[in-house]
Design a protein around this motif. Sequence first.
Motif, PDB file in Angstrom:
ATOM      1  N   VAL A 115       0.975  -1.321   0.056  1.00 50.64           N
ATOM      2  CA  VAL A 115       0.028   0.100  -0.114  1.00 50.64           C
ATOM      3  C   VAL A 115       0.684   1.347  -0.100  1.00 50.64           C
ATOM      4  CG1 VAL A 115      -1.914  -1.290   1.247  1.00 50.64           C
ATOM      5  CG2 VAL A 115       0.015   0.166   2.494  1.00 50.64           C
ATOM      6  N   ASN A 116      -0.001   2.428  -0.158  1.00 53.32           N
ATOM      7  CA  ASN A 116       0.854   3.652  -0.127  1.00 53.32           C
ATOM      8  C   ASN A 116       1.274   3.918   1.420  1.00 53.32           C
ATOM      9  OD1 ASN A 116       1.153   6.378   0.102  1.00 53.32           O
ATOM     10  ND2 ASN A 116       0.067   6.798  -1.621  1.00 53.32           N
ATOM     11  N   ARG A 117       2.570   3.947   1.512  1.00 52.35           N
ATOM     12  CA  ARG A 117       3.349   4.190   2.896  1.00 52.35           C
ATOM     13  C   ARG A 117       2.751   5.550   3.382  1.00 52.35           C
ATOM     14  NH1 ARG A 117       8.286   1.595   0.671  1.00 52.35           N
ATOM     15  NH2 ARG A 117       8.680  -0.297   1.671  1.00 52.35           N
ATOM     16  N   ARG A 118       2.831   6.652   2.471  1.00 50.56           N
ATOM     17  CA  ARG A 118       2.305   7.885   2.867  1.00 50.56           C
ATOM     18  C   ARG A 118       0.930   7.738   3.653  1.00 50.56           C
ATOM     19  NH1 ARG A 118       2.724  13.012  -1.030  1.00 50.56           N
ATOM     20  NH2 ARG A 118       4.827  12.464  -0.828  1.00 50.56           N
ATOM     21  N   ARG A 119       0.063   7.484   3.114  1.00 51.83           N
ATOM     22  CA  ARG A 119      -1.445   7.441   3.632  1.00 51.83           C
ATOM     23  C   ARG A 119      -1.260   6.559   4.878  1.00 51.83           C
ATOM     24  NH1 ARG A 119      -5.374   5.539  -0.928  1.00 51.83           N
ATOM     25  NH2 ARG A 119      -4.365   7.422  -1.821  1.00 51.83           N
ATOM     26  N   LEU A 120      -0.648   5.412   4.776  1.00 50.91           N
ATOM     27  CA  LEU A 120      -0.510   4.435   6.044  1.00 50.91           C
ATOM     28  C   LEU A 120      -0.089   5.246   7.163  1.00 50.91           C
ATOM     29  CD1 LEU A 120      -1.429   1.882   7.044  1.00 50.91           C
ATOM     30  CD2 LEU A 120       0.538   0.784   6.464  1.00 50.91           C
ATOM     31  N   VAL A 121       0.768   5.860   7.137  1.00 52.60           N
ATOM     32  CA  VAL A 121       1.803   6.576   8.072  1.00 52.60           C
ATOM     33  C   VAL A 121       0.785   7.740   8.747  1.00 52.60           C
ATOM     34  CG1 VAL A 121       3.668   8.018   8.734  1.00 52.60           C
ATOM     35  CG2 VAL A 121       3.828   5.972   7.520  1.00 52.60           C
ATOM     36  N   GLY A 122       0.376   8.342   7.850  1.00 58.48           N
ATOM     37  CA  GLY A 122      -0.892   9.468   8.160  1.00 58.48           C
ATOM     38  C   GLY A 122      -1.812   9.126   9.029  1.00 58.48           C
ATOM     39  N   ILE A 123      -2.471   7.816   8.478  1.00 54.49           N
ATOM     40  CA  ILE A 123      -3.747   7.286   9.402  1.00 54.49           C
ATOM     41  C   ILE A 123      -3.406   6.676  10.658  1.00 54.49           C
ATOM     42  CG2 ILE A 123      -5.487   5.563   9.281  1.00 54.49           C
ATOM     43  CD1 ILE A 123      -5.227   5.782   6.174  1.00 54.49           C
ATOM     44  N   LEU A 124      -2.053   5.936  10.657  1.00 56.25           N
ATOM     45  CA  LEU A 124      -1.794   5.481  12.039  1.00 56.25           C
ATOM     46  C   LEU A 124      -1.362   6.673  12.937  1.00 56.25           C
ATOM     47  CD1 LEU A 124       0.543   2.443  10.737  1.00 56.25           C
ATOM     48  CD2 LEU A 124      -1.852   2.227  11.903  1.00 56.25           C
ATOM     49  N   THR A 125      -0.787   7.733  12.442  1.00 50.67           N
ATOM     50  CA  THR A 125      -0.382   8.881  13.217  1.00 50.67           C
ATOM     51  C   THR A 125      -1.620   9.177  13.928  1.00 50.67           C
ATOM     52  OG1 THR A 125       1.719   9.233  11.817  1.00 50.67           O
ATOM     53  CG2 THR A 125       0.476  11.046  13.229  1.00 50.67           C
ATOM     54  N   LEU A 126      -2.680   9.510  13.349  1.00 52.46           N
ATOM     55  CA  LEU A 126      -3.896   9.951  13.839  1.00 52.46           C
ATOM     56  C   LEU A 126      -4.593   8.953  14.907  1.00 52.46           C
ATOM     57  CD1 LEU A 126      -5.530  11.273  10.764  1.00 52.46           C
ATOM     58  CD2 LEU A 126      -4.547  12.750  12.253  1.00 52.46           C
ATOM     59  N   VAL A 127      -4.428   7.704  14.490  1.00 47.24           N
ATOM     60  CA  VAL A 127      -4.945   6.904  15.590  1.00 47.24           C
ATOM     61  C   VAL A 127      -4.219   6.889  16.792  1.00 47.24           C
ATOM     62  CG1 VAL A 127      -5.312   4.309  15.697  1.00 47.24           C
ATOM     63  CG2 VAL A 127      -6.111   5.325  13.717  1.00 47.24           C
ATOM     64  N   THR A 128      -2.589   6.755  16.733  1.00 46.90           N
ATOM     65  CA  THR A 128      -1.989   6.649  17.815  1.00 46.90           C
ATOM     66  C   THR A 128      -2.363   8.178  18.586  1.00 46.90           C
ATOM     67  OG1 THR A 128      -0.258   5.579  16.469  1.00 46.90           O
ATOM     68  CG2 THR A 128       0.368   6.707  18.540  1.00 46.90           C
TER      69      THR A 128
END
Length: 398
Positions: free
Chosen positions: A84-97
């Motif tokens: 998957v797109n790492r940029r999008r995944l890192v952004g989503i995980l940042t918000l959840v964290t």
Amino acid sequence: MRPSDVLGPRSPAAAPARANGLFLLLIAVCSAVTAANIYLAAPLLTLIARDFGSTPSAVAWIASVAQLGYAVGLLFFAPLGDTVNRRRLVGILTLVTTLALVASAAAPGTGALAVAVFVASGATVIPQLLVPLVAERAPAARRARHVAAVIAGLFTGIVGARVLGGLAGQAFGWRWVFAGAAVLTLALGLATAAVLPTARRARSGRPFSGIAALPGLLRRSPDLWRACLRQAGMFGAWSAVWTSLALLLTGAPYHLSTATAGLFGLFGLTSSAVAPLAGGLVDRFGAAKVVRSAYLVAGVSVPLFWAGGRALWALFLAAVAVHAALVASHVANQTLALTTTDTPAAANTAYVVSGFAGGALASAAAGPAFGHWGWGGVCAVAAVWLGVGWGGTAVRRR
């Protein structure tokens, strides 16, 4: 001023090299901040127990919940780095964290705190999405050094969680530590996501199919499963003593404050200094020799930790030794895991999940061991985990 500052770069490769250096620095800092989230609870156990009317040993399990959450998050999210797109995944995980850390700060009891810590740790797997990217971009002759730079940042975050967490918790309360971590995670996570490449590796199958493929990947790669077992043993031994250390230092015979006990984590800066050296040694001599040496150093640290139950100087020496052993083993084993298959994100998932599962189990065993047998029981848990890891190290490929 240097001549190159006036005349410009000496070669066309100089500017990209500087850009890569800044990119690597940002990833290392982001790894430090996000890795710290896993260990926020450990130096705050005494304060948390006091706030909820309990005892430190009765809430020690929250520290192991954090490590277990991280292992679960790795299992589900880290393999996505291949698809998957790492940029999008890192952004989503940042918000959840960030949201989970805010929930931790507002938790009304130990149950709610444990759930929030589990979610925060499960989503803060960003460093393990970034390490395979660093390994892919690095020159082959310097791959271990580049991986070591990120690992140095990661362990600096772990040390910072203990030192700064203890100091801030003593000054402002444990809830403000989680709130501050939420702010830092949001800022660094989104900044890192913004500079990540958007390209993804084309792979077939569903996004989470990598989880089902992990057992087969381990069977096909003896080097990978050996690295997994080695690091599970090493990380478990470290976790047993390090997550229980605050219980020893704040109780008999030392009776230190939470802030003073947190300063003990400064000895963990050994890991940040050893990581670049370990990377060079792996590039030069190979992973196996570095891991064997690391286990020897870790083996020496266990009796030193046991003696540290009564002698503070022994704890000083043991802390330096165990951090040097852990980071050297980690650099060697993770470099091997990232280069032994053609699916680095999946291989890295298997490796890090194994390590943190070993750490979570050892932490879970260390709490009751401390309650029943004191500090000597914790040291025994560490010795058992090293024995398991060394057994894996001693197995030779057919």
